[in-house]
Every structure is written in C-alpha cells, then in structure tokens.
Design an enzyme around this catalytic site. Sequence first.
Site, PDB file in Angstrom:
ATOM      1  N   LYS A  33      27.221  49.649  47.535  1.00  0.00           N
ATOM      2  CA  LYS A  33      26.746  48.267  47.404  1.00  0.00           C
ATOM      3  C   LYS A  33      27.918  47.340  47.091  1.00  0.00           C
ATOM      4  O   LYS A  33      29.024  47.786  46.780  1.00  0.00           O
ATOM      5  CB  LYS A  33      25.685  48.188  46.305  1.00  0.00           C
ATOM      6  CG  LYS A  33      26.165  48.620  44.930  1.00  0.00           C
ATOM      7  CD  LYS A  33      25.043  48.597  43.915  1.00  0.00           C
ATOM      8  CE  LYS A  33      25.543  49.051  42.546  1.00  0.00           C
ATOM      9  NZ  LYS A  33      24.489  48.983  41.510  1.00  0.00           N
ATOM     10  N   TYR A 242      49.560  25.343  32.433  1.00  0.00           N
ATOM     11  CA  TYR A 242      48.661  24.315  31.929  1.00  0.00           C
ATOM     12  C   TYR A 242      48.536  24.395  30.404  1.00  0.00           C
ATOM     13  O   TYR A 242      48.432  25.468  29.824  1.00  0.00           O
ATOM     14  CB  TYR A 242      47.266  24.486  32.534  1.00  0.00           C
ATOM     15  CG  TYR A 242      47.140  24.020  33.960  1.00  0.00           C
ATOM     16  CD1 TYR A 242      47.340  22.687  34.297  1.00  0.00           C
ATOM     17  CD2 TYR A 242      46.801  24.918  34.968  1.00  0.00           C
ATOM     18  CE1 TYR A 242      47.209  22.259  35.616  1.00  0.00           C
ATOM     19  CE2 TYR A 242      46.669  24.497  36.286  1.00  0.00           C
ATOM     20  CZ  TYR A 242      46.873  23.155  36.602  1.00  0.00           C
ATOM     21  OH  TYR A 242      46.752  22.732  37.904  1.00  0.00           O
TER      22      TYR A 242
END
EC number: 5.1.1.1
Length: 345
Positions: A33, A242
């Site tokens: 899956k 940042y």
Amino acid sequence: MGTGHLTIDLDALVANYKALAGMGSAEAAAVVKADGYGTGVSKTGRALMNAGARRFFVAVAEEGAALRQALGPNADICVFGGHMAGDTDMISDLGLVPMLNSLDQVLRHFEALPGHPFGIQLDTGMNRLGMEFSDWAAVADIALAQKPVLLMSHLACADEPDHPMNAHQLEEFRRMTDGTGVPRSLAATGGILLGPDYHFDMTRPGIGLYGGQPFNEARTVVQLDLPVIQTRSLEPGETVGYGNTWTAERPTTIATVSGGYADGITRHLSHKGALWHGDIPCPIRGRVSMDLIGVDITDLPEEPKALSLLNEHQGVDDIAGQTGTIGYEILTQLGLRYSRRYAGA
C-alpha cells in the site's frame, strides 16, 4: 542534477521478503500500500512477485488498480479498505479481493457481486477496521456459506513483544475463527516476529520488507542522496537559515543541499539531524526549509558533491527517533521530485 537522488535496492527488498517468509511455514503475502511504502509499487511489486509473492495487500481499490496494471492477471490483490460505495466496477473488472469490514460492506458485496471472491476483516481489539464479535456472530453463517478466501485481523501492539494486547488479540481471533475451515491471517511484520502461534495460514509483511523496524535484521532498501548546490565560509557570529536560529561559534563551512520539507524531509530535523559523507556525519545547521538545508561540512577532508540522508548508517527509523515519529511516516513521505534508480532484481 539539481534534485535529490533516491536509490531503491530491489535485491535488499527481496532478501527481506525471503527472510520474513522463511520464519515459518505460512504463505507470505506482501503489503504494498501507499505506493509500496513510497518506494514505487510498479518496480517493487514486480520484484516481490518474481521473488515468490502471489498475494498482495493494498489500502484502497484505486491502489489495487495501479498494482494490477503493474503485475498483470496472475496476482491476488486484496483491499484492506473492503468494498466501498462506488468501487463495485473496479473490484469486478480488475479482480480485486475486498476484505469486508462491516455488515454494510457484506450486504453491498453479496448484492452487487454475488460469487466474487472476498475476505472478512475482524476486529479483535484495535477498534479501527473489522467486525466486532457480536456483528460477526450475526452474519458468520451467511458469510461462511459464501466461501470467503481469508479471515484476517490486525495486531495493535505487535512491535512490543511483551504487551498483553498481543495475547488478548490472539485469543480473540481464535475465538472468532476456530472451526471455520477458512484460511486465516493475523500477523504483519511485528506479528511474524512474535512467533508461529501468530502466523496461521498467511502472514502479511509490510514495513519489514522496506528495511523498517521492528525487523532488526532487515537490509537497507532506500538510500537518499542530496546534491550540494553551494558552499560558503562563515566567521564566528554569522547565522544560517530562516530566523537566524543557528550561529557559528568557529570558522565554519556550510554546504547548502537541494532538499527540504517539500521533498518529505521533515522540518523537525532542524538543528538535530545529520547528513552523511561516507562514514562521517555532518550536522544540519539552521532550519530545514522547503527546498534547501544547510549542513556543516567543516570537518570533512574534501568538499562533497552530495550528502546522504538515508543510507546504511542512518535509516528511516533513526530519523524517526530524532523527530518524534515512526519510520513508516518518514518512508511514505519521500517526495516526488527525486530522481529514482532501482538497483538489482
């Protein structure tokens, strides 16, 4: 090349499958899956089929459609999510085998596709999917008369071998299925490792195929290398990234690599993770941003062209441990921008 490079070792995948399949006498299916847990179900599914897997499990019918296209008509494809409204044509046309989870699904399947193969999923205590004892008791005679191909349940705590829930679910599964004469399946990777009492007729290895815990002996399947775009020299007091969240305390060389949270590299690695150059770990400096990561390469003997995030030194479970999640999440979030190469098999 400006994007990261993902290498999937199909030989390692096959070795993991054979190792898990060899732990008992039960048939070993393969859980593929989520696009083969992020590895690419077309290639990995075919490699597993060539290794002997004949039954595969996906989460939803749409995944079954992609897998059928890759594997052709000679694989049994089971759908954990069962027979959902709107899936009838897909299940019929593609020969999918839904694991029916509820009375509603049983009625839908028997009315829409009488005689079409199906399995039954039972809830033995996880309270996620499957029929509880009372619902199963109400419909068991009718369902068993239609000859299901499999009765299954799923263990909630198999990665903790001593957890009492394992024995409780085993007892409940036996209570619900003993004497039915239908093939049974309870164990995924963790359940296989619990021993033969949990194996029944079929096991369903998943995360262990792809190199994840709790299969400690698994071979590494996925390697992720990120190219270095630029390097720069920092003086003490200069910052990276940042928010100015990391400050150099010595003359430092920073490599900016191509990769970030848009590529499935979690922002939670900021300040705590590392990339590797050969056998040498190189700390992440500053915040992981959308497309770029700063890495301290001051102590390397040479300027690298690329640095590795996933390799034999650092797997998905190592990163998961650093970031407060699980290896499944790290693996299935691998991004679409990576170039991919499949090695072996």
